[in-house]
Scaffold this active site. Structure first.
Site, PDB file in Angstrom:
ATOM      1  N   ASP A 197       0.858  -1.189   0.000  1.00  0.00           N
ATOM      2  CA  ASP A 197       0.000   0.000   0.000  1.00  0.00           C
ATOM      3  C   ASP A 197       0.898   1.245   0.000  1.00  0.00           C
ATOM      4  O   ASP A 197       1.779   1.380   0.845  1.00  0.00           O
ATOM      5  CB  ASP A 197      -0.889  -0.032   1.257  1.00  0.00           C
ATOM      6  CG  ASP A 197      -1.928   1.085   1.260  1.00  0.00           C
ATOM      7  OD1 ASP A 197      -3.116   0.766   1.371  1.00  0.00           O
ATOM      8  OD2 ASP A 197      -1.542   2.261   1.164  1.00  0.00           O
ATOM      9  N   ASP A 251      -3.592   2.353  -5.412  1.00  0.00           N
ATOM     10  CA  ASP A 251      -2.413   2.392  -4.549  1.00  0.00           C
ATOM     11  C   ASP A 251      -2.179   1.142  -3.713  1.00  0.00           C
ATOM     12  O   ASP A 251      -1.268   1.113  -2.918  1.00  0.00           O
ATOM     13  CB  ASP A 251      -2.428   3.669  -3.681  1.00  0.00           C
ATOM     14  CG  ASP A 251      -2.911   3.433  -2.263  1.00  0.00           C
ATOM     15  OD1 ASP A 251      -3.918   2.720  -2.097  1.00  0.00           O
ATOM     16  OD2 ASP A 251      -2.285   3.966  -1.345  1.00  0.00           O
ATOM     17  N   GLU A 252      -2.993   0.106  -3.890  1.00  0.00           N
ATOM     18  CA  GLU A 252      -2.729  -1.096  -3.090  1.00  0.00           C
ATOM     19  C   GLU A 252      -3.039  -2.369  -3.861  1.00  0.00           C
ATOM     20  O   GLU A 252      -3.909  -2.394  -4.733  1.00  0.00           O
ATOM     21  CB  GLU A 252      -3.506  -1.066  -1.771  1.00  0.00           C
ATOM     22  CG  GLU A 252      -5.000  -1.019  -1.946  1.00  0.00           C
ATOM     23  CD  GLU A 252      -5.745  -1.042  -0.621  1.00  0.00           C
ATOM     24  OE1 GLU A 252      -5.447  -1.889   0.236  1.00  0.00           O
ATOM     25  OE2 GLU A 252      -6.651  -0.226  -0.457  1.00  0.00           O
TER      26      GLU A 252
END
Ligand code: DCP
Ligand code: MG
Length: 373
Positions: free
Chosen positions: A11, A106-107
């Site tokens: 993340d 983002d993860e």
């Protein structure tokens, strides 16, 4: 269950804000938020850790954020650059596994069980991935490693920002026992409040309830709760995206002095590339050939051309063209191919890869294609 899996959850730290600071270093050291303007009733999408010290949070009204953090710089989001960074990160992941499940820009979860880098040490693999993201994308990420998705996700938050945490199989019992129930997938405010009324705060407390009791309190979710509070989660990492490119590269111990020395390295790189492409032969076709050169002063350039093959001669021509742009010693050479899926149905819809990537420009920041060796 069969052998213990090695799942990573990665993340990015204050993702949009980190990209903004990366692209405008004068922001470093200031509290910043990315979001809508306070004058137009905008909200904060995210903020850097400095702004968090003032209490600024995602989803907070920008006007409130500015009030509690008077020096806050609020920047309008620009998704194209976040998408480009995300695609670049995914390409790095793909050098270690094809089993990648992105949850957002983002993860992502990675199943590293079959990755043989670092003799299969997931901690070392993830350290390398984080170091590469720091070097190639210029932002930091945090990671959790565990035998399943639930624990990997909890673990990635443990040492945030710029940290990593491993939940070893033998730690699971004690680690999960003390976890607040809020950390469980699917436990939001409402369920947490309900649990509190039952005297349940931690996963350990939840273990006092048998399956039937959980079922009567929480319906179909009860069965899952029974497993989760014991650290059990058999869900597979489900890859949803496809590979967009493949490449090999080499950083030389001594800089290559000139074009001839560079050309002499091509056949070896080419052989490695063919070996890697062979494995993908049934699924992808080649759409472009690409060469990357990093000169001794770290200025990089890439040259690419439309091509359905990976002809060595064409790589030579691209290398010659790229070298002419620098005409100085070379520290790194890479060659690669951009790929398209053979079956149209495989194309993942939402991702426009590297949409903000400048092509054929010196020191282009978004060189998603290449891997360090
Ligand atoms: N985001 C958003 N609105 C929210 C939450 C997040 O637009 N309510 C966007 C901005 C974030 C990105 O999604 O940068 C990723 O969300 P995260 O929850 O992972 O938050 P960050 O990456 O910003 O911070 P952290 O370091 O806590 O992961
Ligand atoms: Mg994040």
């Amino acid at each position: 269950m069969s052998a213990v899996r090695k799942i990573a959850h990665i993340d990015c730290d204050s993702f949009y804000a980190s990209i903004e600071i990366r692209d405008n270093p004068s922001l470093a050291g200031l509290p910043i938020a990315v979001g809508g303007s306070p004058e137009r009733r905008g909200v904060v999408a995210t903020c850097n850790y400095l702004a968090r010290e003032f209490g600024v949070r995602s989803a907070m009204a920008s006007a409130t954020a500015r009030r509690i953090c008077p020096g806050l710089v609020i920047i309008k989001p620009e998704m194209a650059r976040y998408r480009a960074a995300s695609a670049q990160i995914t390409d790095i992941f793909r050098d270690y596994t094809d089993i990648i499940e992105p949850l957002s820009l983002d993860e992502a979860f990675l199943d590293l069980s079959s990755c043989r880098h670092h003799r299969g040490s997931a901690s070392l693999i993830v350290s390398e991935i984080r170091a590469r993201i720091a070097e190639e994308v210029n932002i930091t990420v945090s990671a959790g490693i565990a035998p399943n998705k639930f624990l990997a996700k909890v673990a990635s938050d443990w040492n945030k920002p710029d940290g990593q945490f491993v939940v070893e199989p033998l730690m699971i019992d004690s680690f999960v026992r003390q976890l607040p129930v809020r950390k469980l997938f699917g436990v939001g405010k409402v369920t947490a409040a309900k649990m509190e009324k039952l005297g349940v705060q931690s996963c350990g407390d939840l273990r006092d309830f048998d399956r039937d009791q959980l079922d009567s309190h929480f319906g179909s979710f009860g069965k899952r709760l029974y497993d989760l509070c014991r650290g059990v989660d058999d869900r597979a990492v489900q890859p949803t995206r496809i590979r967009k490119s493949i490449s090999v590269e080499n950083t030389f111990a001594t800089d290559l002095p000139g074009l001839d020395a560079c050309l002499a390295e091509l056949p070896g790189l080419h052989e490695q590339l063919l070996e890697r492409i062979e494995k993908l032969r049934d699924k992808y076709r080649i759409s472009k050939q690409v060469v990357k050169i990093k000169f001794h002063d770290f200025i990089s350039t890439t040259v690419e051309t439309l091509s359905p093959t990976t002809e060595l001669q064409k790589y030579r021509e691209l290398l010659e063209e790229g070298y002419q742009r620098g005409l100085r010693p070379v520290r790194l050479l890479g060659i690669g191919a951009r790929l398209s899926p053979v079956h149209e149905g495989m194309t993942e819809s939402s991702e426009v890869k590297n949409s903000a990537t400048p092509k054929n420009t010196a020191s282009a920041p978004q060189l998603a294609l290449f891997e360090e060796r």
